[in-house]
Design a protein around this motif. Structure first.
Motif, mmCIF file in Angstrom:
data_model
loop_
_atom_site.group_PDB
_atom_site.id
_atom_site.type_symbol
_atom_site.label_atom_id
_atom_site.label_comp_id
_atom_site.label_asym_id
_atom_site.label_seq_id
_atom_site.Cartn_x
_atom_site.Cartn_y
_atom_site.Cartn_z
ATOM 1 N N ASN A 107 10.667 2.475 2.752
ATOM 2 C CA ASN A 107 10.496 1.343 3.679
ATOM 3 C C ASN A 107 9.082 1.327 4.248
ATOM 4 O O ASN A 107 8.469 0.269 4.421
ATOM 5 N N SER A 108 8.551 2.515 4.547
ATOM 6 C CA SER A 108 7.181 2.603 5.047
ATOM 7 C C SER A 108 6.184 2.214 3.963
ATOM 8 O O SER A 108 5.214 1.492 4.221
ATOM 9 N N LEU A 109 6.413 2.670 2.735
ATOM 10 C CA LEU A 109 5.524 2.311 1.631
ATOM 11 C C LEU A 109 5.545 0.809 1.382
ATOM 12 O O LEU A 109 4.504 0.191 1.122
ATOM 13 N N ASN A 110 6.747 0.198 1.463
ATOM 14 C CA ASN A 110 6.854 -1.257 1.286
ATOM 15 C C ASN A 110 5.997 -1.990 2.312
ATOM 16 O O ASN A 110 5.322 -2.983 1.994
ATOM 17 N N ALA A 111 6.031 -1.511 3.542
ATOM 18 C CA ALA A 111 5.253 -2.156 4.604
ATOM 19 C C ALA A 111 3.755 -1.985 4.370
ATOM 20 O O ALA A 111 2.968 -2.917 4.581
ATOM 21 N N ILE A 112 3.343 -0.815 3.900
ATOM 22 C CA ILE A 112 1.921 -0.538 3.683
ATOM 23 C C ILE A 112 1.363 -1.361 2.516
ATOM 24 O O ILE A 112 0.303 -1.969 2.607
ATOM 25 N N PHE A 113 2.103 -1.391 1.404
ATOM 26 C CA PHE A 113 1.600 -2.057 0.197
ATOM 27 C C PHE A 113 1.780 -3.576 0.222
ATOM 28 O O PHE A 113 1.209 -4.261 -0.622
ATOM 29 N N GLN A 118 0.111 -8.713 -1.424
ATOM 30 C CA GLN A 118 1.133 -7.919 -2.089
ATOM 31 C C GLN A 118 0.527 -7.113 -3.235
ATOM 32 O O GLN A 118 -0.205 -7.630 -4.063
ATOM 33 N N ASP A 119 0.835 -5.830 -3.268
ATOM 34 C CA ASP A 119 0.398 -4.969 -4.358
ATOM 35 C C ASP A 119 1.382 -5.156 -5.512
ATOM 36 O O ASP A 119 2.509 -4.661 -5.478
ATOM 37 N N ALA A 120 0.965 -5.875 -6.536
ATOM 38 C CA ALA A 120 1.869 -6.270 -7.612
ATOM 39 C C ALA A 120 2.417 -5.074 -8.382
ATOM 40 O O ALA A 120 3.594 -5.056 -8.760
ATOM 41 N N LEU A 121 1.589 -4.066 -8.621
ATOM 42 C CA LEU A 121 2.040 -2.898 -9.374
ATOM 43 C C LEU A 121 3.108 -2.125 -8.615
ATOM 44 O O LEU A 121 4.166 -1.797 -9.156
ATOM 45 N N THR A 124 6.371 -4.254 -8.292
ATOM 46 C CA THR A 124 7.126 -4.340 -9.539
ATOM 47 C C THR A 124 7.888 -3.047 -9.799
ATOM 48 O O THR A 124 9.063 -3.058 -10.173
ATOM 49 N N ARG A 125 7.218 -1.927 -9.613
ATOM 50 C CA ARG A 125 7.884 -0.633 -9.821
ATOM 51 C C ARG A 125 9.045 -0.452 -8.848
ATOM 52 O O ARG A 125 10.134 -0.018 -9.237
ATOM 53 N N PHE A 126 8.811 -0.796 -7.579
ATOM 54 C CA PHE A 126 9.872 -0.619 -6.588
ATOM 55 C C PHE A 126 11.055 -1.531 -6.882
ATOM 56 O O PHE A 126 12.216 -1.113 -6.784
ATOM 57 N N ALA A 241 -0.432 14.819 0.596
ATOM 58 C CA ALA A 241 -0.210 13.590 -0.169
ATOM 59 C C ALA A 241 0.948 13.751 -1.155
ATOM 60 O O ALA A 241 1.625 12.784 -1.498
ATOM 61 N N PHE A 242 1.178 14.975 -1.613
ATOM 62 C CA PHE A 242 2.249 15.238 -2.572
ATOM 63 C C PHE A 242 3.598 15.398 -1.876
ATOM 64 O O PHE A 242 4.634 15.035 -2.425
ATOM 65 N N VAL A 243 3.588 15.949 -0.684
ATOM 66 C CA VAL A 243 4.832 16.258 0.015
ATOM 67 C C VAL A 243 5.344 15.080 0.837
ATOM 68 O O VAL A 243 6.545 14.800 0.860
ATOM 69 N N CYS A 244 4.453 14.381 1.501
ATOM 70 C CA CYS A 244 4.862 13.315 2.430
ATOM 71 C C CYS A 244 5.368 12.079 1.687
ATOM 72 O O CYS A 244 4.672 11.539 0.824
ATOM 73 N N PRO A 245 6.581 11.601 2.001
ATOM 74 C CA PRO A 245 7.126 10.424 1.319
ATOM 75 C C PRO A 245 6.513 9.108 1.765
ATOM 76 O O PRO A 245 6.782 8.062 1.173
ATOM 77 N N THR A 246 5.671 9.129 2.813
ATOM 78 C CA THR A 246 5.086 7.881 3.303
ATOM 79 C C THR A 246 3.573 7.821 3.165
ATOM 80 O O THR A 246 2.966 6.815 3.506
ATOM 81 N N CYS A 247 2.936 8.877 2.674
ATOM 82 C CA CYS A 247 1.484 8.855 2.505
ATOM 83 C C CYS A 247 1.115 7.895 1.381
ATOM 84 O O CYS A 247 1.576 8.038 0.250
ATOM 85 N N ALA A 248 0.294 6.913 1.680
ATOM 86 C CA ALA A 248 -0.085 5.891 0.689
ATOM 87 C C ALA A 248 -1.577 5.912 0.395
ATOM 88 O O ALA A 248 -2.110 4.969 -0.188
ATOM 89 N N CYS A 249 -2.271 6.986 0.778
ATOM 90 C CA CYS A 249 -3.707 7.073 0.510
ATOM 91 C C CYS A 249 -3.963 7.134 -0.991
ATOM 92 O O CYS A 249 -3.249 7.828 -1.713
#
Length: 283
Positions: A107-113, A118-121, A124-126, A241-249
């Motif tokens: 949900n956090s990633l959806n809000a960020i991207f 809209q981040d199309a890639l 689409t994956r989500f 960046a690998f562990v956190c489920p919301t890091c979008a860097c």
């Protein structure tokens, strides 16, 4: 849509995985390799491990890969030949076994991207990923979901949430349209709504802190020297960046090999750049 409650036996769960695989979907679940448990592609439910609290890395890579090609192009005497990403090549995926804390991260990633352009890639994956989460029946001292308004049985982020209620039986909560599509298509595998008290099958995670008080403290201490002191402990390894489920860097780089060029983005960490700025003065 309103949440529906069904019963799913372990035998039916196995059949569901096989049938989803047969229709061409890629199935990912927690798999143990040596001592590390992470999400990997499986062919049958038997390959999934049940002996985990959370996986070593988050599940976000299914919608936001560690590295992916954005575009490619060739240069020659005639000019430049551009090739965009082939969106049709992005597969339909079913993610099984994500814990509620990991599923909620999407949900956090959806809000960020998608907060502006809209981040199309990513989108689409989500959109091609269905999440069948599994509630937590055990926890450890590091678990803190209840302190951030979550719970071991939270449905947030999952399309279907399974809670084991007996040996070989699950309460299946059908939460979204993607989850409904699966439960409808394979209706013969889902049985009548069980009369169960879900909470009695969940682990107990005590509240460790008051989130509202923490947020107030952060706002009122934005310039506190404590942040500098703590940041100096960071070794800029980028593991967050690998562990956190919301890091979008992410970072974007152009790669050239002869006349072949590609533009790729890959996971990155803001801690790497903040450390660089403190030690070199380079932003």
């Amino acid at each position: 849509m309103s949440t529906e409650r069904k019963l799913l036996t372990h035998a039916s769960f196995e059949k569901l995985v096989l049938q989803l695989k047969e229709e061409g979907r890629k199935i990912y679940a927690p798999v143990k390799k040596n001592t590390i448990i992470g999400f990997d592609e499986i062919s049958a439910l038997q390959e999934m491990t049940n002996d985990y609290i959370v996986t070593k890395q988050s599940a976000k890579s299914l919608a936001f890969p560690k590295a992916e090609k954005l575009l490619s192009f060739q240069t020659n005497k005639q000019g430049v030949l551009m090739k965009d990403k082939d969106f049709d090549s992005i597969p339909e995926v079913v993610l099984i076994g994500a814990r509620p804390c990991d599923a909620a991260g999407f949900n956090s990633l959806n809000a960020i991207f998608n907060w502006d352009t809209q981040d199309a890639l990513y989108t689409t994956r989500f959109n091609r990923t269905t999440i069948i989460g599994i509630s937590c029946s055990k926890s450890d001292a590091k678990c803190f979901c209840t302190s951030v308004k979550g719970s071991p049985g939270s449905t947030e982020g999952s399309d279907i949430l399974l809670t084991q209620i007996d040996s070989g039986k699950y309460l299946a909560e059908i939460i979204t349209e993607k989850g409904k599509a699966i439960s409808t298509k394979y209706a013969s595998l889902f049985e009548k709504n069980p009369e169960v008290e879900k909470e009695k099958y969940l682990t107990n995670v005590p509240v460790a802190f008051d989130l509202d008080e923490v947020l107030k403290g952060i706002v009122s201490n934005f310039d506190n020297p404590l942040w500098i002191e703590q940041s100096l402990r960071c070794i800029s390894c980028g593991a967050c960046a690998f562990v956190c489920p919301t890091c979008a860097c992410f970072d974007i780089q152009d790669i050239t090999i002869g006349q072949e060029h590609s533009r790729k983005r890959s996971w990155d960490s803001c801690s790497v750049y903040s450390k660089k700025a403190k030690t070199t003065g380079i932003p």
